[in-house]
Scaffold this motif. Structure first.
Motif: not given
Length: 458
Positions: A426, A393, A401, A430, A397
């Protein structure tokens, strides 16, 4: 769904395609219920010699795993007949068993107290999964555990079936799955037998050293916690009044307890006492006090003891490196953590999933996401390690990003392929944020709708 479709495509690119055996077709036109009823009738009423011939003539192309499970449940009160049926099916290759059918026979054999046979079936199930699935080896026992949990009540099984699974893992040195299975059992309010936990401690101590074994002991036996430290010191003092001199091992245990609570002044006092009494300060003692200082962020003091350790001719162990990697991660010194982690691997020591997770989190926090991705890939390929879901995870992310959407999808594909669950909120968030920053609002909207639909299905 779009994300699942992309993951599937990427998995096909990344992993070789495994062609699973096709479902066996039957040579008769009876309904599914008739297949089960006929087989049960033949097994229970025909003579021993004729039953197998009759079954083979009726079902020359075999039976499905579902039918096998239903037939097995139908004769569960005749355990030796059940075992004979399972062995006959296996010898004739008349069923392409899946984890559900293996779970059924394992439970029913355990229910009948045929422990050795049940454990043999567990070994067969894990081996068959390895042959039919392309994912990390450590994930197979966990998948079998999930199926055993789901079918436990249906089969009216016995609790020690999970002890048998853990023992099978230990016999093949699969320590991480063994530990994870015990954690999941305890989270459900169930505990393995003490002898099983003792076997785990013994195997961990032999392979990973005393420190790792003690950590498992602390976690599962809960010996020194919730104010029981005072009791330990009381017993220690009583030993003195009874002229029962503590040995080096006793000192190590009490020192470990002090280090766990961050009482390093007391730990060093014990260290001095051991030196004054000419007790051997071995690698366990050094690792204990090094770990204690690393835990509270006093890396400088830990390095002082490490220097003494080297001057004393005592070699570093896996635990020594783990303590320092954790310590440097704790204070945010990413360069030192990476240097020690790489040296640890170069020397042949095996990192654990928790160490890997700390490294991934630290690297991603320092905007070194690509380096973290490479770290995870090497750990999976080189050590057959199963990274924590949290590690994946954090990677996803970080990649999203940075706008590296294709790379994030590949990581997600590996996450699913290794045995972790499908995308959660999550992960969706993302990807959605990543595509939004790229200006691809259409794809972001598709994922938002899919995220909502996934939550409704849950």
């Amino acid at each position: 769904m779009w994300l699942a479709t992309q993951i599937f495509k990427l998995k096909r690119l990344r992993f070789p395609i495994i062609t699973k055996p096709l479902s066996l077709s039957f040579s008769y036109s009876s309904s599914s219920e008739d297949v089960v009823e006929n087989a049960i009738s033949i097994l229970t009423h025909n003579r021993s010699k004729s039953r197998w011939t009759t079954l083979l003539s009726l079902y020359p192309n075999g039976i499905s795993p579902t039918h096998f499970s239903q037939i097995a449940l139908g004769i569960k009160n005749k355990p030796h007949l059940l075992l004979h049926f399972f062995q006959w099916i296996k010898s004739k290759s008349l069923c392409n068993h899946n984890l559900h059918s293996y779970s059924t026979i394992i439970h029913l054999l355990a229910r009948a107290r045929l422990k050795t046979r049940a454990q043999e079936a567990i070994t067969l199930a894990i081996r068959a999964s390895q042959n039919h699935e392309h994912s990390c080896l450590d994930s197979y026992p966990l998948k079998l555990f999930e199926h055993l949990v789901k079918t436990y009540r249906l089969c009216d099984s016995a609790p020690f079936v999970f002890d048998l699974l853990i023992r099978s893992c230990l016999q093949s040195n699969k320590l991480e799955p063994s530990i994870q299975i015990i954690r999941m059992l305890m989270s459900r309010g169930t505990s393995p037998k003490v002898c099983t936990l003792n076997s785990l401690l013994s195997r961990v101590c032999r392979i990973q050293g005393f420190d790792a074994s003690y950590a498992i002991y602390r976690e599962f036996f809960r010996l020194i916690e919730d104010g029981l430290m005072g009791k330990v010191e009381e017993i220690w003092n009583e030993m003195g009044t009874l002229n029962c001199a503590p040995n080096a091992y006793s000192y190590s245990l009490l020192m470990a307890a002090f280090c766990d609570e961050g009482r390093m002044v007391d730990a060093e006092r014990l260290w001095e006492e051991m030196g004054n009494k000419k007790l051997e300060l071995d690698v366990v003692c050094y690792n204990t006090i090094i770990g204690g200082f690393c835990k509270i962020g006093s890396i400088g003091r830990a390095e002082e003891y490490f220097t003494k350790m080297q001057l004393g001719g005592i070699d570093s162990t896996n635990a020594t490196y783990e303590h320092f990697v954790k310590g440097y991660c704790g204070i945010g010194d990413v360069d030192s953590a990476v240097l020690l982690y790489n040296d640890m691997c170069r020397r042949g020591f095996r990192p654990c999933a928790s160490i890997l997770n700390m490294m991934v989190v630290l690297l991603c926090d320092k905007c070194r996401v690509d380096e973290a991705v490479e770290l995870v890939g090497n750990a999976v390929c080189r050590y057959d390690l199963v990274p924590k879901k949290k590690s994946y995870e954090v990677l996803i992310k970080g990649l999203c990003s940075e706008g590296k959407m294709e790379k994030a999808l590949k990581v997600q594909a590996e996450m699913v392929g290794i045995g972790h669950h499908q995308p959660n909120l999550e992960i969706y968030s993302a990807f959605t944020d990543g595509y939004t920053r790229q200006g691809n609002e259409e794809m972001a909207e598709v994922l938002r709708k899919e995220m909502v639909q996934t939550q409704m299905e849950l």
